[in-house]
Write a protein that holds these residues in place. Structure first.
Motif, PDB file in Angstrom:
ATOM      1  N   UNK A   8       0.838  -1.199   0.000  1.00  0.00           N
ATOM      2  CA  UNK A   8       0.000   0.000   0.000  1.00  0.00           C
ATOM      3  C   UNK A   8       0.876   1.253   0.000  1.00  0.00           C
ATOM      4  N   UNK A   9       1.949   1.244   0.799  1.00  0.00           N
ATOM      5  CA  UNK A   9       2.842   2.396   0.860  1.00  0.00           C
ATOM      6  C   UNK A   9       3.551   2.615  -0.484  1.00  0.00           C
ATOM      7  N   UNK A  10       3.934   1.512  -1.134  1.00  0.00           N
ATOM      8  CA  UNK A  10       4.540   1.646  -2.460  1.00  0.00           C
ATOM      9  C   UNK A  10       3.598   2.370  -3.414  1.00  0.00           C
ATOM     10  N   UNK A  11       2.329   1.983  -3.360  1.00  0.00           N
ATOM     11  CA  UNK A  11       1.353   2.588  -4.272  1.00  0.00           C
ATOM     12  C   UNK A  11       1.149   4.075  -3.962  1.00  0.00           C
ATOM     13  N   UNK A  37       7.522  -2.924 -13.779  1.00  0.00           N
ATOM     14  CA  UNK A  37       6.560  -3.137 -12.683  1.00  0.00           C
ATOM     15  C   UNK A  37       5.708  -1.893 -12.476  1.00  0.00           C
ATOM     16  N   UNK A  38       6.339  -0.736 -12.494  1.00  0.00           N
ATOM     17  CA  UNK A  38       5.605   0.520 -12.281  1.00  0.00           C
ATOM     18  C   UNK A  38       4.694   0.804 -13.462  1.00  0.00           C
ATOM     19  N   UNK A  39       5.190   0.598 -14.693  1.00  0.00           N
ATOM     20  CA  UNK A  39       4.359   0.897 -15.863  1.00  0.00           C
ATOM     21  C   UNK A  39       3.130  -0.005 -15.903  1.00  0.00           C
ATOM     22  N   UNK A  40       3.287  -1.297 -15.553  1.00  0.00           N
ATOM     23  CA  UNK A  40       2.129  -2.202 -15.531  1.00  0.00           C
ATOM     24  C   UNK A  40       1.151  -1.815 -14.431  1.00  0.00           C
ATOM     25  N   UNK A  41       1.681  -1.456 -13.280  1.00  0.00           N
ATOM     26  CA  UNK A  41       0.829  -1.066 -12.156  1.00  0.00           C
ATOM     27  C   UNK A  41      -0.039   0.128 -12.526  1.00  0.00           C
ATOM     28  N   UNK A  42       0.562   1.124 -13.143  1.00  0.00           N
ATOM     29  CA  UNK A  42      -0.193   2.330 -13.505  1.00  0.00           C
ATOM     30  C   UNK A  42      -1.188   2.021 -14.621  1.00  0.00           C
ATOM     31  N   UNK A  43      -0.764   1.255 -15.616  1.00  0.00           N
ATOM     32  CA  UNK A  43      -1.648   0.937 -16.739  1.00  0.00           C
ATOM     33  C   UNK A  43      -2.874   0.142 -16.285  1.00  0.00           C
ATOM     34  N   UNK A  45      -4.345   0.366 -13.508  1.00  0.00           N
ATOM     35  CA  UNK A  45      -5.170   1.075 -12.520  1.00  0.00           C
ATOM     36  C   UNK A  45      -5.459   2.520 -12.925  1.00  0.00           C
ATOM     37  N   UNK A  46      -5.868   2.686 -14.163  1.00  0.00           N
ATOM     38  CA  UNK A  46      -6.386   3.982 -14.582  1.00  0.00           C
ATOM     39  C   UNK A  46      -5.471   4.833 -15.410  1.00  0.00           C
ATOM     40  N   UNK A  47      -4.171   4.516 -15.481  1.00  0.00           N
ATOM     41  CA  UNK A  47      -3.253   5.329 -16.254  1.00  0.00           C
ATOM     42  C   UNK A  47      -2.679   6.468 -15.426  1.00  0.00           C
ATOM     43  N   UNK A  48      -1.701   7.201 -15.964  1.00  0.00           N
ATOM     44  CA  UNK A  48      -1.010   8.250 -15.194  1.00  0.00           C
ATOM     45  C   UNK A  48      -1.935   9.336 -14.666  1.00  0.00           C
ATOM     46  N   UNK A  49      -2.965   9.676 -15.441  1.00  0.00           N
ATOM     47  CA  UNK A  49      -3.834  10.774 -15.014  1.00  0.00           C
ATOM     48  C   UNK A  49      -4.908  10.378 -14.014  1.00  0.00           C
ATOM     49  N   UNK A  50      -5.182   9.070 -13.872  1.00  0.00           N
ATOM     50  CA  UNK A  50      -6.285   8.645 -13.010  1.00  0.00           C
ATOM     51  C   UNK A  50      -5.842   7.670 -11.926  1.00  0.00           C
ATOM     52  N   UNK A  52      -4.882   6.192  -8.538  1.00  0.00           N
ATOM     53  CA  UNK A  52      -5.110   6.506  -7.126  1.00  0.00           C
ATOM     54  C   UNK A  52      -4.648   5.319  -6.298  1.00  0.00           C
ATOM     55  N   UNK A  53      -3.857   5.578  -5.256  1.00  0.00           N
ATOM     56  CA  UNK A  53      -3.269   4.499  -4.465  1.00  0.00           C
ATOM     57  C   UNK A  53      -4.326   3.614  -3.824  1.00  0.00           C
ATOM     58  N   UNK A  54      -5.364   4.228  -3.223  1.00  0.00           N
ATOM     59  CA  UNK A  54      -6.393   3.438  -2.531  1.00  0.00           C
ATOM     60  C   UNK A  54      -7.146   2.551  -3.516  1.00  0.00           C
ATOM     61  N   UNK A  55      -7.529   3.132  -4.639  1.00  0.00           N
ATOM     62  CA  UNK A  55      -8.245   2.365  -5.652  1.00  0.00           C
ATOM     63  C   UNK A  55      -7.375   1.217  -6.167  1.00  0.00           C
ATOM     64  N   UNK A  56      -6.090   1.488  -6.423  1.00  0.00           N
ATOM     65  CA  UNK A  56      -5.190   0.448  -6.937  1.00  0.00           C
ATOM     66  C   UNK A  56      -5.032  -0.685  -5.930  1.00  0.00           C
ATOM     67  N   UNK A  57      -4.946  -0.331  -4.634  1.00  0.00           N
ATOM     68  CA  UNK A  57      -4.806  -1.365  -3.600  1.00  0.00           C
ATOM     69  C   UNK A  57      -6.029  -2.275  -3.560  1.00  0.00           C
ATOM     70  N   UNK A  58      -7.231  -1.685  -3.573  1.00  0.00           N
ATOM     71  CA  UNK A  58      -8.462  -2.479  -3.521  1.00  0.00           C
ATOM     72  C   UNK A  58      -8.638  -3.303  -4.794  1.00  0.00           C
ATOM     73  N   UNK A  59      -8.317  -2.706  -5.949  1.00  0.00           N
ATOM     74  CA  UNK A  59      -8.470  -3.417  -7.212  1.00  0.00           C
ATOM     75  C   UNK A  59      -7.534  -4.614  -7.273  1.00  0.00           C
ATOM     76  N   UNK A  60      -6.319  -4.458  -6.770  1.00  0.00           N
ATOM     77  CA  UNK A  60      -5.370  -5.564  -6.756  1.00  0.00           C
ATOM     78  C   UNK A  60      -5.857  -6.687  -5.854  1.00  0.00           C
ATOM     79  N   UNK A  61      -6.406  -6.326  -4.707  1.00  0.00           N
ATOM     80  CA  UNK A  61      -6.936  -7.341  -3.789  1.00  0.00           C
ATOM     81  C   UNK A  61      -8.094  -8.103  -4.426  1.00  0.00           C
ATOM     82  N   UNK A  62      -8.964  -7.384  -5.155  1.00  0.00           N
ATOM     83  CA  UNK A  62     -10.086  -8.055  -5.816  1.00  0.00           C
ATOM     84  C   UNK A  62      -9.584  -9.023  -6.885  1.00  0.00           C
ATOM     85  N   UNK A  63      -8.595  -8.600  -7.654  1.00  0.00           N
ATOM     86  CA  UNK A  63      -8.053  -9.477  -8.695  1.00  0.00           C
ATOM     87  C   UNK A  63      -7.428 -10.732  -8.083  1.00  0.00           C
TER      88      UNK A  63
END
Length: 311
Positions: A8-11, A37-43, A45-50, A52-63
């Motif tokens: 979560x802190x990384x995100x 790793x960073x480019x895949x993570x951002x892609x 979870x919404x891309x550079x403009x969208x 969000x750390x919290x959203x990315x954390x929850x989305x990863x947990x769901x996946x």
């Protein structure tokens, strides 16, 4: 931790870096992660403009939960002969890592290592999914890559609709010969470049060195040129010296009592192996005729000048 999953802190650090206008490489450097790793993570979870750390954390947990629920319950295949399954798994991992370091993509390397270390030399897609703990799509893509290299083939499982993947005992030989053919093509291309750029120019000389290197490599890999082939090459050179005039393959074939294919092969060998023809060199004219001449590089400029003054 570096090398593991993003925390979560990384995100949060990724989100801060994007907000500050940092590139993926700089964010990755600060986190001690690969840029990919960073480019895949951002892609994901919404891309550079969208992002969000919290959203990315929850989305990863769901996946992760969905993947766990969809994982097959099939047990890995029995490694047989009383072997320790974990020891075998460690060896497969080590083998795959070695292949990956030589340029084979990681997943195809894992699939190939698994097949090589299986007594039957065959595994189904379900076997590989269970053994490697990956998705069927990953297995399918890896097998497709290996098929294109002719390292793996498919066959239908009897009395069923499933396929299994097979490696043959001559797989390495076929791969070796394919590499030899590729080196031969490089040699042929370099030879064409010498004709275009001129053998006496620095670029032409460089390509000629390239031609000799790949010719030698191809011959070594294919088992080497035979003594009979070299004998034919020398016979053709002797014929051209004796004729003292340009000859095409047809006239050479008639004079020697050979087929035109044999003459063409002998001329090719003579051109590809100047060390065999030494101190002569084969020359091809614009009208597809051939002559021989002395290899001038055998002589120093002073020696050539002195010979030119000799009556």
């Amino acid at each position: 931790m570096p090398g593991g999953r993003l925390t979560h802190e990384d995100r949060r650090q990724v989100a801060h870096g994007l907000a500050d206008g940092l590139g993926y490489a700089e964010i990755a450097r600060r986190l001690g992660r690969p840029t990919s790793t960073i480019s895949r993570e951002v892609a994901r979870n919404g891309g550079p403009g969208r992002y969000r750390a919290e959203h990315a954390q929850h989305a990863t947990a769901r996946r992760a939960r969905r993947a766990a629920a969809a994982a097959p319950a099939t047990d890995p295949p029995d490694v047989g002969h009383g072997r320790d399954a974990e020891v075998v798994r460690d060896f497969v991992t080590q083998f795959a890592e070695l292949m990956a370091h030589t340029g084979v993509p990681r997943m195809p390397a894992r699939v190939l290592a698994s097949l090589v270390t299986t007594d039957s030399g065959t595994l189904t897609a379900a076997d590989l999914v269970a053994l490697l703990r990956v998705s069927p799509a990953s297995v399918s893509k890896a097998v497709g890559y290996l098929e294109r290299l002719e390292l793996v083939r498919r066959e239908r499982v009897p009395a069923g609709r499933r396929e299994r993947y097979v490696i043959d005992d001559d797989m390495w030989l076929r791969t070796w010969l394919a590499s030899a053919r590729a080196h031969a093509m490089m040699a042929d291309t370099a030879e064409a470049g010498v004709e275009v750029l001129g053998a006496a120019t620095p670029a032409g000389a460089r390509l000629d060195h390239m031609r000799r290197f790949f010719t030698s490599l191809s011959d070594d890999m294919a088992g080497g040129s035979t003594a009979a082939a070299f004998a034919d090459a020398l016979t053709v050179l002797a014929a051209l010296v004796h004729a003292g005039a340009p000859l095409d393959t047809g006239r050479l074939a008639t004079a020697l009592g050979w087929s035109q294919d044999r003459v063409a092969t002998a001329l090719h060998d003579a051109g590809q192996h100047p060390d065999v023809a030494d101190p002569l060199t084969l020359r091809r004219g614009p009208d597809d005729t051939y002559t021989v001449a002395a290899r001038t590089e055998r002589l120093t400029p002073e020696q050539r000048a002195a010979l030119a003054r000799t009556p």
